[in-house]
Design a protein around this motif. Structure first.
Motif, mmCIF file in Angstrom:
data_model
loop_
_atom_site.group_PDB
_atom_site.id
_atom_site.type_symbol
_atom_site.label_atom_id
_atom_site.label_comp_id
_atom_site.label_asym_id
_atom_site.label_seq_id
_atom_site.Cartn_x
_atom_site.Cartn_y
_atom_site.Cartn_z
ATOM 1 N N PRO A 38 40.531 45.607 52.671
ATOM 2 C CA PRO A 38 41.787 46.640 52.050
ATOM 3 C C PRO A 38 41.054 47.837 51.356
ATOM 4 O O PRO A 38 40.018 47.731 50.679
ATOM 5 C CB PRO A 38 42.265 45.757 50.844
ATOM 6 N N THR A 39 41.795 48.940 51.459
ATOM 7 C CA THR A 39 41.471 49.957 50.505
ATOM 8 C C THR A 39 41.609 49.689 49.182
ATOM 9 O O THR A 39 42.978 49.586 48.659
ATOM 10 C CB THR A 39 42.283 51.439 51.247
ATOM 11 N N MET A 48 25.057 45.710 34.080
ATOM 12 C CA MET A 48 23.487 45.035 34.081
ATOM 13 C C MET A 48 22.643 45.620 35.097
ATOM 14 O O MET A 48 21.705 45.008 35.427
ATOM 15 C CB MET A 48 24.108 43.400 34.562
ATOM 16 N N GLY A 49 22.696 47.077 35.042
ATOM 17 C CA GLY A 49 21.877 47.923 35.783
ATOM 18 C C GLY A 49 22.475 47.570 37.294
ATOM 19 O O GLY A 49 21.477 48.338 38.222
ATOM 20 N N ILE A 50 23.440 47.299 37.541
ATOM 21 C CA ILE A 50 23.877 47.056 38.971
ATOM 22 C C ILE A 50 25.345 47.654 39.119
ATOM 23 O O ILE A 50 26.136 47.861 38.395
ATOM 24 C CB ILE A 50 24.378 45.410 39.336
ATOM 25 N N THR A 51 25.470 48.313 40.272
ATOM 26 C CA THR A 51 26.533 49.130 40.665
ATOM 27 C C THR A 51 27.590 48.332 41.571
ATOM 28 O O THR A 51 27.186 47.704 42.572
ATOM 29 C CB THR A 51 26.080 50.372 41.471
ATOM 30 N N PHE A 52 28.652 47.937 41.079
ATOM 31 C CA PHE A 52 29.890 47.233 41.558
ATOM 32 C C PHE A 52 30.941 48.106 42.226
ATOM 33 O O PHE A 52 31.239 48.899 41.443
ATOM 34 C CB PHE A 52 30.260 46.308 40.635
ATOM 35 N N PRO A 53 31.064 48.147 43.312
ATOM 36 C CA PRO A 53 32.290 48.856 44.041
ATOM 37 C C PRO A 53 33.450 48.789 43.456
ATOM 38 O O PRO A 53 34.380 49.605 43.358
ATOM 39 C CB PRO A 53 32.177 48.545 45.553
ATOM 40 N N ASN A 54 33.699 47.444 43.044
ATOM 41 C CA ASN A 54 34.927 47.289 42.229
ATOM 42 C C ASN A 54 34.763 46.121 41.303
ATOM 43 O O ASN A 54 33.883 45.469 41.554
ATOM 44 C CB ASN A 54 36.389 47.032 43.334
ATOM 45 N N LEU A 75 37.322 40.659 52.517
ATOM 46 C CA LEU A 75 38.370 40.467 51.913
ATOM 47 C C LEU A 75 38.692 41.484 50.727
ATOM 48 O O LEU A 75 39.939 41.501 50.071
ATOM 49 C CB LEU A 75 38.698 39.160 51.391
ATOM 50 N N GLY A 76 37.642 42.287 50.416
ATOM 51 C CA GLY A 76 37.725 43.249 49.379
ATOM 52 C C GLY A 76 37.134 43.148 47.917
ATOM 53 O O GLY A 76 37.326 43.726 47.068
ATOM 54 N N PHE A 77 36.348 42.046 47.912
ATOM 55 C CA PHE A 77 35.802 41.765 46.791
ATOM 56 C C PHE A 77 34.708 42.764 46.319
ATOM 57 O O PHE A 77 33.881 43.477 47.285
ATOM 58 C CB PHE A 77 34.859 40.256 46.720
ATOM 59 N N GLY A 78 34.433 42.920 45.076
ATOM 60 C CA GLY A 78 33.312 43.934 44.698
ATOM 61 C C GLY A 78 32.071 43.105 44.476
ATOM 62 O O GLY A 78 31.122 44.046 44.393
ATOM 63 N N LEU A 326 45.551 38.863 46.515
ATOM 64 C CA LEU A 326 45.189 38.757 45.114
ATOM 65 C C LEU A 326 44.033 39.689 44.616
ATOM 66 O O LEU A 326 43.981 40.343 43.620
ATOM 67 C CB LEU A 326 44.780 37.310 44.530
ATOM 68 N N ILE A 327 42.997 39.760 45.487
ATOM 69 C CA ILE A 327 41.793 40.513 45.264
ATOM 70 C C ILE A 327 42.126 41.790 45.213
ATOM 71 O O ILE A 327 41.635 42.449 44.075
ATOM 72 C CB ILE A 327 40.579 40.194 46.419
ATOM 73 N N SER A 328 42.687 42.470 46.237
ATOM 74 C CA SER A 328 42.936 43.875 45.932
ATOM 75 C C SER A 328 43.982 44.156 44.932
ATOM 76 O O SER A 328 43.884 45.364 44.314
ATOM 77 C CB SER A 328 43.530 44.465 47.484
ATOM 78 N N HIS A 329 44.963 43.426 44.812
ATOM 79 C CA HIS A 329 46.044 43.677 43.575
ATOM 80 C C HIS A 329 45.235 43.720 42.101
ATOM 81 O O HIS A 329 45.712 44.452 41.361
ATOM 82 C CB HIS A 329 47.051 42.524 43.841
ATOM 83 N N VAL A 330 44.512 42.616 42.100
ATOM 84 C CA VAL A 330 43.749 42.502 40.906
ATOM 85 C C VAL A 330 42.769 43.768 40.676
ATOM 86 O O VAL A 330 42.844 44.623 39.476
ATOM 87 C CB VAL A 330 43.124 41.391 40.621
ATOM 88 N N ALA A 331 42.140 44.168 41.814
ATOM 89 C CA ALA A 331 41.019 45.337 41.467
ATOM 90 C C ALA A 331 41.763 46.626 41.455
ATOM 91 O O ALA A 331 41.395 47.233 40.604
ATOM 92 C CB ALA A 331 40.197 45.312 42.880
#
Length: 343
Positions: A38-39, A48-54, A75-78, A326-331
């Motif tokens: 999903p977009t 924590m010094g980590i880059t999370f896409p979402n 599925l779209g998880f960050g 739910l993943i993309s909707h929450v993000a």
């Protein structure tokens, strides 16, 4: 839409069977190119010094052995967290050990760290193509005495260290006998001291700093939370996950299934877990980032976790009732809210 059609069929199956059927179906769809990520319009999150896409991750427990990383990523998880893994393989507790409570949108599980062992998990990670943020959740074997638990955590940490983006120390599952005793002041002080020392040694030998995160229970009293927060700061722990499942049956105590042993997750945990996030934030004063998990069944639940002090969130039980959308909707809801607030 598709999941709303499939869910009644999956709910006809025994929960643990449905779990494996669903993961295998997602994996098959991925291999045939039928999954479309999903977009999600979101600024990167730096924690924590980590880059999370979402900011939305998969909570530990769904993919215990890291067998479905490539498919789950679509599925779209960050970020993904796998485990809990132990030094040696173990079968976990006897079945049945997962119980759905649809009328409460809840689940009771007493799985007991069933997994194929840390070496198998590492093999699965190596053979995957996943290159995103990966948390690896570690625990102790059920037959390791609690006073020998530090060695189990040290073994797992040393083995997964170079493959993980961060490592979660699970001391809060209610399904391994005496495990939650490690949240007590003296025991936690010793554990964190040993693992922080191991982390610093490993960072030198691998030329890589992998953050350490501690996952706590939702059944702690305020003084306990304050003590844990002090120890997290004292030992320079990099993050904290709030929370694991609860032993409380508030919200389902009128149902006969509430007598089943195990940890309760889903909607009845929402407010309890969010309250722990808020208490941690008060104690930590933003010195250590919090990952909020527990009862995120909607975008609103996730936004409440962020408002309470979480930097990131994780979902699991909500997926079972709401499906992968739910993943993309929450993000997207979190990211839209952050944009409006100027964060």
């Amino acid at each position: 839409m598709l999941y709303s059609i499939l869910r009644p069929l999956l709910f006809q199956l025994e929960p643990e069977t449905a779990h494996h059927v669903t993961l295998n179906a997602i994996n098959t769809a991925f291999r045939f190119g039928l999954l479309k990520r999903p977009t999600i319009n979101c600024q990167e999150q730096h924690v924590m010094g980590i880059t999370f896409p979402n900011p939305v991750g998969l909570a530990a427990g769904l993919d215990k052995n890291g067998e479905y990383l490539d498919a789950l990523a679509e599925l779209g998880f960050g970020f993904l967290e796998i485990g809990t893994v132990t030094p040696r393989p173990q079968p976990g507790n006897p079945a049945p050990r997962i119980f759905r409570i649809p009328q409460a949108r809840a689940i009771i599980n007493r799985l007991g760290f069933n997994n194929h062992g840390v070496d198998r998990l590492i093999e699965n990670v190596i053979h995957s193509n996943y290159s995103g943020v990966l948390g690896i959740n570690i625990g102790k074997n059920y037959d390791t005495p609690i006073d020998k638990a530090i060695e189990d955590y040290r073994i797992c940490l040393s083995k997964v260290y170079c493959y993980a983006s961060y490592v979660t120390i699970n001391i809060s599952s209610p399904n391994t006998q005496n495990l939650r005793q490690l949240q007590a002041k003296d025991a936690l002080d010793q554990l964190l001291s040993a693992l922080k020392s191991e982390q610093l040694s490993l960072s030198q030998s691998h030329g890589k700093y992998t953050p350490l995160v501690v996952k706590i229970a939702p059944d702690l009293e305020k003084p306990d939370i304050a003590t844990i927060a002090q120890l997290l700061v004292k030992h320079h722990i990099d993050g904290v996950i709030a929370t694991n499942t609860t032993l409380s049956r508030q919200g389902i105590d009128h149902l006969s299934i509430s007598q089943e042993a195990g940890g309760l997750s889903g909607a009845p945990l929402t407010e309890k877990a969010t309250a722990i996030v808020a208490q941690l934030r008060h104690c930590l004063e933003d010195s250590i980032p919090i990952i909020g998990v527990g009862g995120i069944m909607s975008p609103q639940n996730a936004k409440e976790k962020i408002a309470a002090g979480a930097s990131l969130v994780q979902v699991y039980s909500g997926l079972i009732y709401q499906g992968p959308s739910l993943i993309s909707h929450v993000a997207q809801a979190i990211c839209n809210n952050q944009t409006l607030s100027g964060k």
